[in-house]
Scaffold this motif. Structure first.
Motif, PDB file in Angstrom:
ATOM      1  N   ILE A  64       0.855  -1.185   0.000  1.00 34.44           N
ATOM      2  CA  ILE A  64       0.000   0.000   0.000  1.00 34.44           C
ATOM      3  C   ILE A  64       0.891   1.236   0.000  1.00 34.44           C
ATOM      4  CG2 ILE A  64      -2.002  -1.076   1.103  1.00 34.44           C
ATOM      5  CD1 ILE A  64      -1.063   0.219   3.755  1.00 34.44           C
ATOM      6  N   GLY A  65       0.344   2.327  -0.520  1.00 33.22           N
ATOM      7  CA  GLY A  65       1.105   3.555  -0.565  1.00 33.22           C
ATOM      8  C   GLY A  65       0.208   4.757  -0.770  1.00 33.22           C
ATOM      9  N   SER A  66       0.839   5.914  -0.852  1.00 38.97           N
ATOM     10  CA  SER A  66       0.081   7.152  -1.050  1.00 38.97           C
ATOM     11  C   SER A  66       1.003   8.187  -1.679  1.00 38.97           C
ATOM     12  CB  SER A  66      -0.461   7.663   0.287  1.00 38.97           C
ATOM     13  OG  SER A  66       0.617   7.948   1.156  1.00 38.97           O
ATOM     14  N   GLY A  67       0.423   9.291  -2.070  1.00 41.16           N
ATOM     15  CA  GLY A  67       1.195  10.375  -2.661  1.00 41.16           C
ATOM     16  C   GLY A  67       0.285  11.546  -2.972  1.00 41.16           C
ATOM     17  N   GLY A  68       0.801  12.488  -3.716  1.00 43.76           N
ATOM     18  CA  GLY A  68       0.022  13.649  -4.121  1.00 43.76           C
ATOM     19  C   GLY A  68      -0.180  13.635  -5.626  1.00 43.76           C
ATOM     20  N   TYR A  69      -1.186  14.361  -6.081  1.00 40.05           N
ATOM     21  CA  TYR A  69      -1.424  14.451  -7.521  1.00 40.05           C
ATOM     22  C   TYR A  69      -1.768  15.873  -7.911  1.00 40.05           C
ATOM     23  CZ  TYR A  69      -6.510  14.533  -6.737  1.00 40.05           C
ATOM     24  OH  TYR A  69      -7.782  14.880  -6.336  1.00 40.05           O
ATOM     25  N   THR A  70      -1.548  16.184  -9.176  1.00 30.99           N
ATOM     26  CA  THR A  70      -1.999  17.448  -9.745  1.00 30.99           C
ATOM     27  C   THR A  70      -2.838  17.128 -10.967  1.00 30.99           C
ATOM     28  OG1 THR A  70       0.033  17.669 -11.037  1.00 30.99           O
ATOM     29  CG2 THR A  70      -0.032  18.806  -8.932  1.00 30.99           C
TER      30      THR A  70
ATOM     31  N   GLU B 222      -4.642  16.727 -17.854  1.00 27.28           N
ATOM     32  CA  GLU B 222      -3.275  16.309 -17.536  1.00 27.28           C
ATOM     33  C   GLU B 222      -3.188  15.948 -16.057  1.00 27.28           C
ATOM     34  OE1 GLU B 222      -0.457  19.231 -18.817  1.00 27.28           O
ATOM     35  OE2 GLU B 222      -1.256  19.244 -20.866  1.00 27.28           O
ATOM     36  N   LEU B 223      -2.754  14.723 -15.804  1.00 26.00           N
ATOM     37  CA  LEU B 223      -2.659  14.215 -14.438  1.00 26.00           C
ATOM     38  C   LEU B 223      -1.224  13.790 -14.159  1.00 26.00           C
ATOM     39  CD1 LEU B 223      -4.101  13.225 -11.803  1.00 26.00           C
ATOM     40  CD2 LEU B 223      -4.347  11.010 -12.950  1.00 26.00           C
ATOM     41  N   THR B 224      -0.712  14.197 -13.003  1.00 24.29           N
ATOM     42  CA  THR B 224       0.605  13.769 -12.550  1.00 24.29           C
ATOM     43  C   THR B 224       0.443  13.181 -11.159  1.00 24.29           C
ATOM     44  OG1 THR B 224       1.634  15.580 -13.777  1.00 24.29           O
ATOM     45  CG2 THR B 224       2.974  14.500 -12.100  1.00 24.29           C
ATOM     46  N   LEU B 225       0.957  11.965 -10.990  1.00 23.39           N
ATOM     47  CA  LEU B 225       0.929  11.311  -9.681  1.00 23.39           C
ATOM     48  C   LEU B 225       2.334  11.378  -9.092  1.00 23.39           C
ATOM     49  CD1 LEU B 225      -1.126   8.120 -10.639  1.00 23.39           C
ATOM     50  CD2 LEU B 225      -1.971  10.176  -9.495  1.00 23.39           C
ATOM     51  N   ALA B 226       2.486  12.148  -8.027  1.00 23.97           N
ATOM     52  CA  ALA B 226       3.785  12.269  -7.362  1.00 23.97           C
ATOM     53  C   ALA B 226       3.946  11.099  -6.397  1.00 23.97           C
ATOM     54  CB  ALA B 226       3.877  13.595  -6.616  1.00 23.97           C
ATOM     55  N   PRO B 227       5.090  10.442  -6.417  1.00 18.50           N
ATOM     56  CA  PRO B 227       5.273   9.293  -5.533  1.00 18.50           C
ATOM     57  C   PRO B 227       5.332   9.708  -4.074  1.00 18.50           C
ATOM     58  CG  PRO B 227       7.325   9.835  -6.650  1.00 18.50           C
ATOM     59  CD  PRO B 227       6.261  10.734  -7.219  1.00 18.50           C
ATOM     60  N   GLY B 228       4.939   8.786  -3.243  1.00 22.44           N
ATOM     61  CA  GLY B 228       4.978   9.002  -1.801  1.00 22.44           C
ATOM     62  C   GLY B 228       5.430   7.719  -1.137  1.00 22.44           C
ATOM     63  N   PRO B 229       5.211   7.604   0.158  1.00 23.11           N
ATOM     64  CA  PRO B 229       5.643   6.398   0.865  1.00 23.11           C
ATOM     65  C   PRO B 229       4.856   5.167   0.407  1.00 23.11           C
ATOM     66  CG  PRO B 229       4.376   7.829   2.322  1.00 23.11           C
ATOM     67  CD  PRO B 229       4.568   8.572   1.037  1.00 23.11           C
ATOM     68  N   ILE B 230       5.556   4.034   0.329  1.00 22.87           N
ATOM     69  CA  ILE B 230       4.918   2.787  -0.052  1.00 22.87           C
ATOM     70  C   ILE B 230       5.636   1.632   0.627  1.00 22.87           C
ATOM     71  CG2 ILE B 230       6.310   2.538  -2.152  1.00 22.87           C
ATOM     72  CD1 ILE B 230       3.697   1.318  -3.423  1.00 22.87           C
ATOM     73  N   THR B 231       4.873   0.612   0.995  1.00 25.46           N
ATOM     74  CA  THR B 231       5.497  -0.592   1.543  1.00 25.46           C
ATOM     75  C   THR B 231       6.169  -1.337   0.397  1.00 25.46           C
ATOM     76  OG1 THR B 231       3.457  -1.871   1.271  1.00 25.46           O
ATOM     77  CG2 THR B 231       3.788  -0.778   3.401  1.00 25.46           C
ATOM     78  N   LEU B 232       7.188  -2.111   0.717  1.00 26.04           N
ATOM     79  CA  LEU B 232       7.964  -2.790  -0.321  1.00 26.04           C
ATOM     80  C   LEU B 232       8.060  -4.293  -0.071  1.00 26.04           C
ATOM     81  CD1 LEU B 232      10.830  -0.157  -0.701  1.00 26.04           C
ATOM     82  CD2 LEU B 232       8.881  -0.523  -2.214  1.00 26.04           C
TER      83      LEU B 232
ATOM     84  N   TYR C 292       2.590  -2.233 -12.121  1.00 28.56           N
ATOM     85  CA  TYR C 292       1.561  -1.264 -11.738  1.00 28.56           C
ATOM     86  C   TYR C 292       2.191   0.033 -11.228  1.00 28.56           C
ATOM     87  CZ  TYR C 292      -2.590   0.561  -9.314  1.00 28.56           C
ATOM     88  OH  TYR C 292      -3.640   1.349  -8.874  1.00 28.56           O
ATOM     89  N   LEU C 293       3.162  -0.092 -10.327  1.00 27.98           N
ATOM     90  CA  LEU C 293       3.817   1.092  -9.767  1.00 27.98           C
ATOM     91  C   LEU C 293       4.604   1.847 -10.835  1.00 27.98           C
ATOM     92  CD1 LEU C 293       5.023  -0.410  -6.377  1.00 27.98           C
ATOM     93  CD2 LEU C 293       3.125   1.198  -6.740  1.00 27.98           C
ATOM     94  N   SER C 294       5.251   1.122 -11.717  1.00 27.75           N
ATOM     95  CA  SER C 294       5.999   1.758 -12.804  1.00 27.75           C
ATOM     96  C   SER C 294       5.069   2.534 -13.729  1.00 27.75           C
ATOM     97  CB  SER C 294       6.764   0.692 -13.586  1.00 27.75           C
ATOM     98  OG  SER C 294       7.399   1.263 -14.697  1.00 27.75           O
ATOM     99  N   LEU C 295       3.956   1.935 -14.078  1.00 25.97           N
ATOM    100  CA  LEU C 295       2.996   2.610 -14.954  1.00 25.97           C
ATOM    101  C   LEU C 295       2.439   3.868 -14.287  1.00 25.97           C
ATOM    102  CD1 LEU C 295       1.121  -0.514 -16.347  1.00 25.97           C
ATOM    103  CD2 LEU C 295       2.523   1.074 -17.695  1.00 25.97           C
ATOM    104  N   LEU C 296       2.060   3.756 -13.019  1.00 30.10           N
ATOM    105  CA  LEU C 296       1.506   4.918 -12.313  1.00 30.10           C
ATOM    106  C   LEU C 296       2.498   6.078 -12.271  1.00 30.10           C
ATOM    107  CD1 LEU C 296      -0.442   3.398  -9.277  1.00 30.10           C
ATOM    108  CD2 LEU C 296      -1.387   4.348 -11.403  1.00 30.10           C
ATOM    109  N   SER C 297       3.780   5.773 -12.185  1.00 26.71           N
ATOM    110  CA  SER C 297       4.777   6.844 -12.115  1.00 26.71           C
ATOM    111  C   SER C 297       4.929   7.571 -13.449  1.00 26.71           C
ATOM    112  CB  SER C 297       6.132   6.284 -11.660  1.00 26.71           C
ATOM    113  OG  SER C 297       6.695   5.484 -12.671  1.00 26.71           O
ATOM    114  N   ASN C 298       4.369   7.019 -14.516  1.00 24.75           N
ATOM    115  CA  ASN C 298       4.470   7.642 -15.844  1.00 24.75           C
ATOM    116  C   ASN C 298       3.141   8.163 -16.379  1.00 24.75           C
ATOM    117  OD1 ASN C 298       7.329   7.275 -16.470  1.00 24.75           O
ATOM    118  ND2 ASN C 298       6.864   5.104 -16.325  1.00 24.75           N
ATOM    119  N   VAL C 299       2.138   8.300 -15.513  1.00 21.28           N
ATOM    120  CA  VAL C 299       0.827   8.800 -15.943  1.00 21.28           C
ATOM    121  C   VAL C 299       0.952  10.252 -16.399  1.00 21.28           C
ATOM    122  CG1 VAL C 299      -1.469   9.467 -15.090  1.00 21.28           C
ATOM    123  CG2 VAL C 299      -0.533   7.212 -14.535  1.00 21.28           C
TER     124      VAL C 299
END
Length: 166
Positions: free
Chosen positions: A95-101, A106-116, A128-135
């Protein structure tokens, strides 16, 4: 004298080609700008359409090479956008979280803390995480959330899970 004629013809053709290119570029750019602006206005998404809903990743459409894939367990890969410009995700056992604009579509998902944690060899958590970082974009199509990835036209498809009233 033959060389002088050939040089004159070459210069005339070069000037003609430059003129045609310049005229073509001017007309094409203006037409493309108009079409692009009209499309952007149509695609602008309302925040109310996408927040406070648990979106479940159901598929991926890739352009190079062209392919479509279905996510076997969409409920294990979720995205939840909140009105305060933060999001939370579930990536299989992580699970994780972050901020978005969000500006227009146009959507940008900024990475935040996530369990590994390691979720197993069949998990799609890394993809999934790689794709989300390139939205780059967001839209709605047929009641599905569509996230555009990068500049090549790849798309992540999400279906509605739970709607959370706040």
């Amino acid at each position: 004298m033959n060389a002088q004629k050939i040089l004159s013809i070459f210069i005339i053709f070069a000037l003609l080609a430059c003129t045609l290119i310049a005229v073509g570029c001017i007309g094409t750019d203006n037409e493309n700008d108009i079409v692009e602006n009209e499309q952007n206005e149509e695609n602008i998404i309302s925040l109310d359409e996408i927040i406070d809903i648990e979106w479940q990743w159901s598929g991926l459409t890739e352009t190079l090479p062209a392919s479509q894939s279905v996510v076997p367990d969409p409920e294990n890969y979720t995205l939840f956008l909140k009105s305060d410009e933060t999001y939370s995700i579930k990536a299989d056992c992580n699970i994780g979280s972050g901020g978005y604009t969000l500006e227009g579509n146009e959507l940008t998902l900024a990475p935040g803390p996530i369990t590994l944690a390691y979720c197993g060899p069949d998990s799609l958590d890394s993809q999934y995480l790689s794709l989300l970082s390139n939205v780059t974009t967001v839209s709605m199509e047929n009641d599905q959330l569509v996230l555009g990835i990068g500049e090549n036209g790849d798309r992540m498809l999400f279906v509605k899970g739970e709607v959370v009233e706040q």
